[in-house]
Design a protein around this motif. Structure first.
Motif, short mmCIF file in Angstrom:
data_model
loop_
_atom_site.label_atom_id
_atom_site.label_comp_id
_atom_site.label_asym_id
_atom_site.label_seq_id
_atom_site.Cartn_x
_atom_site.Cartn_y
_atom_site.Cartn_z
N MET A 1 65.25 19.80 79.30
CA MET A 1 64.97 18.46 79.74
C MET A 1 63.60 18.42 80.39
O MET A 1 63.15 19.39 80.98
CB MET A 1 66.08 17.98 80.67
CG MET A 1 65.73 17.99 82.13
SD MET A 1 66.94 17.19 83.19
CE MET A 1 68.13 18.48 83.35
N TYR B 1 59.14 21.10 81.62
CA TYR B 1 60.24 21.26 80.67
C TYR B 1 61.11 22.37 81.24
O TYR B 1 60.64 23.50 81.41
CB TYR B 1 59.71 21.64 79.29
CG TYR B 1 60.81 21.84 78.28
CD1 TYR B 1 61.24 20.79 77.48
CD2 TYR B 1 61.44 23.08 78.14
CE1 TYR B 1 62.25 20.97 76.55
CE2 TYR B 1 62.47 23.26 77.22
CZ TYR B 1 62.86 22.21 76.44
OH TYR B 1 63.87 22.38 75.52
N LYS B 2 62.36 22.02 81.58
CA LYS B 2 63.27 22.99 82.20
C LYS B 2 64.48 23.25 81.32
O LYS B 2 65.01 22.34 80.69
CB LYS B 2 63.77 22.47 83.55
CG LYS B 2 62.76 22.53 84.66
CD LYS B 2 63.36 22.04 85.96
CE LYS B 2 63.42 23.17 86.94
NZ LYS B 2 63.93 22.77 88.25
N GLU B 3 64.88 24.50 81.29
CA GLU B 3 66.14 24.93 80.67
C GLU B 3 66.74 25.96 81.60
O GLU B 3 66.03 26.84 82.09
CB GLU B 3 65.89 25.58 79.30
CG GLU B 3 65.74 24.61 78.17
CD GLU B 3 65.53 25.33 76.84
OE1 GLU B 3 65.81 26.55 76.74
OE2 GLU B 3 65.09 24.67 75.91
N GLU B 4 68.03 25.86 81.83
CA GLU B 4 68.73 26.82 82.69
C GLU B 4 68.03 26.97 84.03
O GLU B 4 67.88 28.07 84.55
CB GLU B 4 68.87 28.16 81.98
CG GLU B 4 69.65 28.07 80.68
CD GLU B 4 69.59 29.35 79.86
OE1 GLU B 4 69.06 30.36 80.34
OE2 GLU B 4 70.06 29.30 78.72
N ASP B 5 67.56 25.85 84.57
CA ASP B 5 66.90 25.79 85.87
C ASP B 5 65.60 26.57 85.95
O ASP B 5 65.10 26.86 87.03
CB ASP B 5 67.86 26.24 86.98
CG ASP B 5 67.61 25.47 88.27
OD1 ASP B 5 67.24 24.27 88.18
OD2 ASP B 5 67.76 26.06 89.35
N LYS B 6 65.02 26.92 84.81
CA LYS B 6 63.73 27.63 84.78
C LYS B 6 62.72 26.76 84.04
O LYS B 6 63.03 26.13 83.03
CB LYS B 6 63.86 28.96 84.03
CG LYS B 6 64.82 29.93 84.68
CD LYS B 6 64.14 30.66 85.81
CE LYS B 6 65.04 31.75 86.34
NZ LYS B 6 65.19 31.77 87.75
N ARG C 1 60.00 26.14 81.55
CA ARG C 1 59.56 26.79 80.31
C ARG C 1 58.18 26.31 79.89
O ARG C 1 57.51 26.94 79.10
CB ARG C 1 60.54 26.48 79.17
CG ARG C 1 61.99 26.81 79.46
CD ARG C 1 62.24 28.29 79.38
NE ARG C 1 63.67 28.56 79.23
CZ ARG C 1 64.35 29.38 79.99
NH1 ARG C 1 63.76 30.02 80.97
NH2 ARG C 1 65.63 29.59 79.78
N PHE D 1 58.86 31.96 75.80
CA PHE D 1 59.63 30.89 75.16
C PHE D 1 58.80 30.12 74.13
O PHE D 1 59.10 28.98 73.81
CB PHE D 1 60.20 29.95 76.22
CG PHE D 1 61.10 30.66 77.17
CD1 PHE D 1 62.41 30.94 76.83
CD2 PHE D 1 60.62 31.11 78.40
CE1 PHE D 1 63.25 31.63 77.69
CE2 PHE D 1 61.45 31.80 79.27
CZ PHE D 1 62.77 32.06 78.92
N LYS E 1 59.47 27.86 69.98
CA LYS E 1 60.80 27.26 70.06
C LYS E 1 60.69 25.73 70.11
O LYS E 1 61.65 25.05 70.43
CB LYS E 1 61.55 27.78 71.28
CG LYS E 1 61.81 29.28 71.24
CD LYS E 1 62.58 29.73 72.46
CE LYS E 1 62.77 31.22 72.55
NZ LYS E 1 63.35 31.87 71.42
N ILE F 1 58.83 23.90 72.19
CA ILE F 1 58.61 23.31 73.52
C ILE F 1 57.27 22.58 73.58
O ILE F 1 57.19 21.47 74.11
CB ILE F 1 58.73 24.38 74.63
CG1 ILE F 1 60.17 24.91 74.68
CG2 ILE F 1 58.31 23.82 75.98
CD1 ILE F 1 60.37 26.12 75.57
N LYS G 1 57.66 19.34 71.90
CA LYS G 1 58.45 18.43 72.74
C LYS G 1 57.60 17.84 73.85
O LYS G 1 57.71 16.65 74.17
CB LYS G 1 59.66 19.15 73.32
CG LYS G 1 60.74 19.43 72.30
CD LYS G 1 61.89 20.22 72.90
CE LYS G 1 62.90 20.56 71.82
NZ LYS G 1 63.94 21.47 72.29
#
Length: 164
Positions: A1, A54-59, A61, A97, A100, A102, A105
């Motif tokens: 997100m 841009y965050k995934e799993e609270d990290k 990216r 990352f 992928k 990102i 996005k």
């Protein structure tokens, strides 16, 4: 997100910057270095409400700054339009990352931000030696407008635009 960055994001952003600078050095890209960008640049972006992560799993990216600030060096270029635009600055994706989607996005998100603000014109630039960002801009259908000397760098920066 993708969400607005806050001051708690600075540490992770600077980790990405440090990693990116090392990677850039490996292919003779001196766009970023130990002097730029610094945490103060991102603090200013956050205070202006212009920095997104841009965050995934609270990290974190990746991140991008989107605002209305055009460098004065843009004045000498032959842009397609002379109207209000938004500008994409200081964008990076954590090297662990990459590939992928990102970066794409984040570019699509910049277009959404512009449209939500009633703007249908985006500008951006990157160092001519930054093969990865130049490729991303082309992949996202940005048109090369020209080149400018910028930040005292040895090589020129490529400048791009996109109508939405």
């Amino acid at each position: 997100m993708i969400i607005k960055a806050n001051l708690n994001c600075i540490s992770q952003i600077m980790d990405i910057i440090n990693d990116t600078v090392e990677e850039m050095k490996s292919y003779n890209n001196t766009q970023w270095d130990e002097n730029y960008p610094k945490d103060k640049d991102f603090i200013k972006d956050i205070e202006g409400g212009d920095l997104y992560v841009y965050k995934e799993e609270d990290k974190i990216r990746g991140f991008v700054c989107i605002n209305y600030m055009e460098p004065v060096e843009y004045d000498d270029l032959n842009w397609s339009k002379d109207e209000k635009c938004m500008v994409i600055h200081r964008m990076a994706v954590n090297s662990r990352f990459r590939n992928k989607g990102i970066g794409t996005k984040l570019m699509n998100f910049a277009e959404e931000v512009a449209m939500k603000n009633g703007v249908n014109y985006l500008k951006t630039d990157t160092y001519s030696m930054n093969t990865k960002m130049n490729s991303l801009f082309k992949k996202c259908n940005y048109k090369l407008v020209g080149q400018m000397d910028f930040m005292g760098k040895e090589k020129p920066f490529n400048c791009y635009e996109k109508m939405l």
